[in-house]
Scaffold this active site. Structure first.
Site, mmCIF file in Angstrom:
data_model
loop_
_atom_site.group_PDB
_atom_site.id
_atom_site.type_symbol
_atom_site.label_atom_id
_atom_site.label_comp_id
_atom_site.label_asym_id
_atom_site.label_seq_id
_atom_site.Cartn_x
_atom_site.Cartn_y
_atom_site.Cartn_z
ATOM 1 N N ASN A 192 0.810 -1.219 0.000
ATOM 2 C CA ASN A 192 0.000 0.000 0.000
ATOM 3 C C ASN A 192 0.851 1.279 0.000
ATOM 4 O O ASN A 192 1.634 1.501 0.915
ATOM 5 C CB ASN A 192 -0.891 -0.024 1.257
ATOM 6 N N HIS A 245 -15.117 -4.868 10.581
ATOM 7 C CA HIS A 245 -14.773 -3.523 11.069
ATOM 8 C C HIS A 245 -16.032 -2.716 11.348
ATOM 9 O O HIS A 245 -16.768 -2.380 10.425
ATOM 10 C CB HIS A 245 -14.007 -2.758 9.989
ATOM 11 N N ARG A 262 -14.159 -5.654 15.237
ATOM 12 C CA ARG A 262 -13.199 -4.626 15.644
ATOM 13 C C ARG A 262 -13.943 -3.307 15.751
ATOM 14 O O ARG A 262 -14.719 -2.966 14.859
ATOM 15 C CB ARG A 262 -12.111 -4.570 14.573
ATOM 16 N N TYR A 287 -7.856 7.366 13.002
ATOM 17 C CA TYR A 287 -7.584 6.118 12.302
ATOM 18 C C TYR A 287 -8.785 5.169 12.428
ATOM 19 O O TYR A 287 -9.351 5.033 13.514
ATOM 20 C CB TYR A 287 -6.330 5.413 12.861
ATOM 21 N N ASP A 336 -7.773 -1.707 17.378
ATOM 22 C CA ASP A 336 -6.464 -1.438 16.771
ATOM 23 C C ASP A 336 -5.955 -0.096 17.269
ATOM 24 O O ASP A 336 -6.545 0.945 16.968
ATOM 25 C CB ASP A 336 -6.625 -1.417 15.240
ATOM 26 N N HIS A 373 -3.092 0.994 16.430
ATOM 27 C CA HIS A 373 -2.340 1.432 15.248
ATOM 28 C C HIS A 373 -1.036 2.165 15.575
ATOM 29 O O HIS A 373 -0.784 3.287 15.091
ATOM 30 C CB HIS A 373 -3.240 2.270 14.332
ATOM 31 N N GLU A 433 -4.549 -4.492 19.141
ATOM 32 C CA GLU A 433 -3.598 -4.663 18.043
ATOM 33 C C GLU A 433 -2.631 -3.485 17.976
ATOM 34 O O GLU A 433 -3.024 -2.335 18.221
ATOM 35 C CB GLU A 433 -4.432 -4.759 16.763
ATOM 36 N N GLU A 484 1.239 -6.799 11.295
ATOM 37 C CA GLU A 484 0.853 -6.539 9.898
ATOM 38 C C GLU A 484 1.971 -5.864 9.114
ATOM 39 O O GLU A 484 2.008 -5.965 7.898
ATOM 40 C CB GLU A 484 -0.459 -5.740 9.828
ATOM 41 N N ARG A 495 0.075 -11.327 13.244
ATOM 42 C CA ARG A 495 -0.766 -10.822 12.154
ATOM 43 C C ARG A 495 -0.088 -10.775 10.788
ATOM 44 O O ARG A 495 -0.696 -10.366 9.805
ATOM 45 C CB ARG A 495 -1.242 -9.408 12.518
ATOM 46 N N HIS A 538 -3.633 -10.161 8.982
ATOM 47 C CA HIS A 538 -4.075 -8.904 8.386
ATOM 48 C C HIS A 538 -4.955 -9.220 7.168
ATOM 49 O O HIS A 538 -4.601 -10.065 6.355
ATOM 50 C CB HIS A 538 -2.807 -8.174 7.937
ATOM 51 N N ASP A 591 -6.321 -3.519 1.314
ATOM 52 C CA ASP A 591 -5.117 -3.432 0.470
ATOM 53 C C ASP A 591 -4.487 -4.792 0.208
ATOM 54 O O ASP A 591 -3.565 -4.898 -0.596
ATOM 55 C CB ASP A 591 -4.092 -2.445 1.052
ATOM 56 N N GLU A 597 -8.803 -11.354 9.786
ATOM 57 C CA GLU A 597 -9.443 -10.052 9.540
ATOM 58 C C GLU A 597 -10.173 -10.083 8.190
ATOM 59 O O GLU A 597 -9.669 -10.637 7.222
ATOM 60 C CB GLU A 597 -8.378 -8.946 9.508
ATOM 61 N N TRP A 614 1.657 6.947 12.171
ATOM 62 C CA TRP A 614 0.273 6.906 11.715
ATOM 63 C C TRP A 614 -0.338 5.564 12.078
ATOM 64 O O TRP A 614 0.268 4.543 12.005
ATOM 65 C CB TRP A 614 0.174 7.119 10.191
HETATM 66 C C1 GCO Z 1 -5.719 -3.213 9.778
HETATM 67 C C2 GCO Z 1 -4.713 -2.240 9.332
HETATM 68 C C3 GCO Z 1 -5.070 -1.373 8.177
HETATM 69 C C4 GCO Z 1 -3.762 -0.747 7.706
HETATM 70 C C5 GCO Z 1 -3.686 -0.773 6.225
HETATM 71 C C6 GCO Z 1 -2.370 -0.236 5.740
HETATM 72 O O1 GCO Z 1 -5.642 -3.575 10.932
HETATM 73 O O2 GCO Z 1 -6.517 -3.621 8.962
HETATM 74 O O3 GCO Z 1 -4.139 -1.536 10.409
HETATM 75 O O4 GCO Z 1 -6.048 -0.432 8.463
HETATM 76 O O5 GCO Z 1 -3.594 0.536 8.193
HETATM 77 O O6 GCO Z 1 -3.908 -2.068 5.815
HETATM 78 O O7 GCO Z 1 -2.113 -0.594 4.446
HETATM 79 MG MG MG Z 2 -4.011 -2.894 11.995
#
Ligand code: GCO
Ligand code: MG
Length: 402
Positions: A37, A122, A147, A159, A210, A212, A236, A262, A283, A312, A316, A339, A402
């Site tokens: 991605n 999600h 989630r 996020y 998450d 993140h 996560e 991930e 993941r 994951h 993407d 996921e 991020w």
């Molecule tokens: C998740 C991930 C995604 C990522 C994305 C980045 O847990 O699914 O954190 O939201 O941010 O896949 O390419």
């Molecule tokens: Mg994630």
């Protein structure tokens, strides 16, 4: 038997995907997902310029040797670009092997350990009320695990929460968008979110969250502790794990299960996390961690320490990766959860596939190979469009994760 042709196909049916297609001299076709991605064309160039010329003429049945040749033989090991490129070739070779054998890839791995993969969906909302509504909708759709992400009052964007209700896609066309971040607001708000969600849906649904990569280890420990009454399935990416030791500190403070991986590309990224039992779920998925051949090594290693898989599965990862993940998840003994962020109808049209959602699980039929295809004519109608993941900044302008 020989690899006769090998190529990348880049398409953007709403978001970018890079697919590897390998054709043997007997006309058997294998597909692999090479999507990274926001850095898609780096993997494409790596494959087109540096990998494909070395593969034409090789026996596609020698998956292990080709994997070792691309990993050890490159001298420059690991990293997301290299490991995604290797992964895509590896997936395509497993696809070919399955077609040659007339068996699904899960049969080649050792057969089914379960009937379907429990998935988590999600549920997102701009505020608590909208997030709870989304959770209830997922429960109605049959999800057993959900989630939950919500907007944080005081932050313009958060996020996991989409611009439009019910839809979240982090990559955006154009240059990287900037998002604000404030840990104290998030920490104040998140336990309250889960208190309300449990109140609304009870304890029979698995809840996940998450973070993140936003928290420091001690902040993650605090969040985990405060979420304990709501018995999460996992938190996560509580903190970045370049430093695997960071998770020791989190573990000292909470029994909330932890998932990470991930962004990992190899077993070396999670070796200490697993052997010291600092995490509960790994993941790393097939596209970003060296393909089925390597992820199988990670999963087997994890099994020794009772760490389970929780791959994951964001949008993407193309349906080619998801097909590989379903085959893998049907087999892997230490499966935890998968996921699922459903692809758009157009993406599903470009990549017709056999796996499907049924009552909270992903299932597939007994079809040879991975059970996924690409409609190349349709794919060609949607050329690549530059897109990036956002970047995060603190209120004073400093860059954050991020
Ligand atoms: C998740 C991930 C995604 C990522 C994305 C980045 O847990 O699914 O954190 O939201 O941010 O896949 O390419
Ligand atoms: Mg994630």
């Amino acid at each position: 038997m020989k690899i006769e042709r090998i190529q990348t196909i880049v398409t953007c049916p709403g978001r970018n995907f890079v697919t590897v297609k390998i054709v043997t001299d007997e006309g058997v076709i294998g597909l692999g997902d090479a999507t990274l991605n926001g850095r898609e064309l780096a993997v494409k160039a790596y494959l087109d310029e540096h990998v494909f010329p070395c593969l034409v003429g090789r026996d596609p049945r020698n998956i292990e040797d080709i994997w070792q040749y691309l990993y050890r033989g490159a001298y420059w090991r690991r990293g997301p670009v290299t490991m995604s490129a290797i992964a895509a070739v590896d997936m395509a070779l497993w696809d070919i092997k399955g077609k040659l054998a007339g068996m699904p890839v899960y049969q080649l791995l050792g057969g089914k350990s379960r009937d379907g993969l429990m998935v988590y969906g999600h549920a997102n909302g701009k505020d608590h009320a909208e997030a709870i509504e989304a959770v209830q909708q997922h429960v109605e759709e049959g999800y057993k695990a959900i989630r939950v992400q919500s907007g944080v009052p005081g932050l313009a964007k958060t996020y996991g929460v989409g611009k439009t209700k019910g839809f979240y896609e982090p990559a955006e066309k154009g240059l990287p968008p900037e998002e604000p971040w404030d840990t104290s607001l998030y920490l104040r708000h998140t336990p309250e979110l889960f208190r309300k969600v449990r109140e609304a849906v009870g304890h029979d649904i698995h809840l996940l969250h998450d973070a993140h990569h936003r928290l420091t280890p001690i902040e993650a420990g605090r969040l985990g502790k405060e979420l304990e009454p709501y018995s999460l399935f996992w938190i996560e990416d509580a903190t970045p794990a370049e430093n695997q030791e960071a998770f020791r500190l989190i573990r000292q403070h909470t029994t909330t299960p932890l998932a990470i991986g991930e962004v990992f590309n190899s077993i070396w990224d999670c070796k200490d996390l697993i052997s010291e039992q600092l995490i509960d779920y790994i993941r790393s998925t097939i596209t970003h961690a060296g393909g089925i051949t390597h992820v199988r090594r990670i999963a087997d290693f994890a099994a020794l320490y009772q760490v389970r898989t929780g791959f994951h599965g964001a949008t993407d990862l193309s349906p080619v990766c998801m097909a590989a993940a379903v085959n893998f998840g049907l087999w892997v003994p230490n499966f935890g959860i998968q996921e699922l962020m459903p692809h758009s109808p157009l993406t599903n049209e470009v990549f017709p596939h056999n796996y499907r959602f049924e009552d909270g699980y992903l299932v597939m039929d007994d079809v040879p190979g991975l059970g996924v295809d690409i409609d190349e004519a349709l794919a060609a109608r949607y050329p690549y469009e530059r897109a990036y993941l956002p970047v995060a900044r603190l209120r004073d302008g400093s860059m954050w994760n991020w």
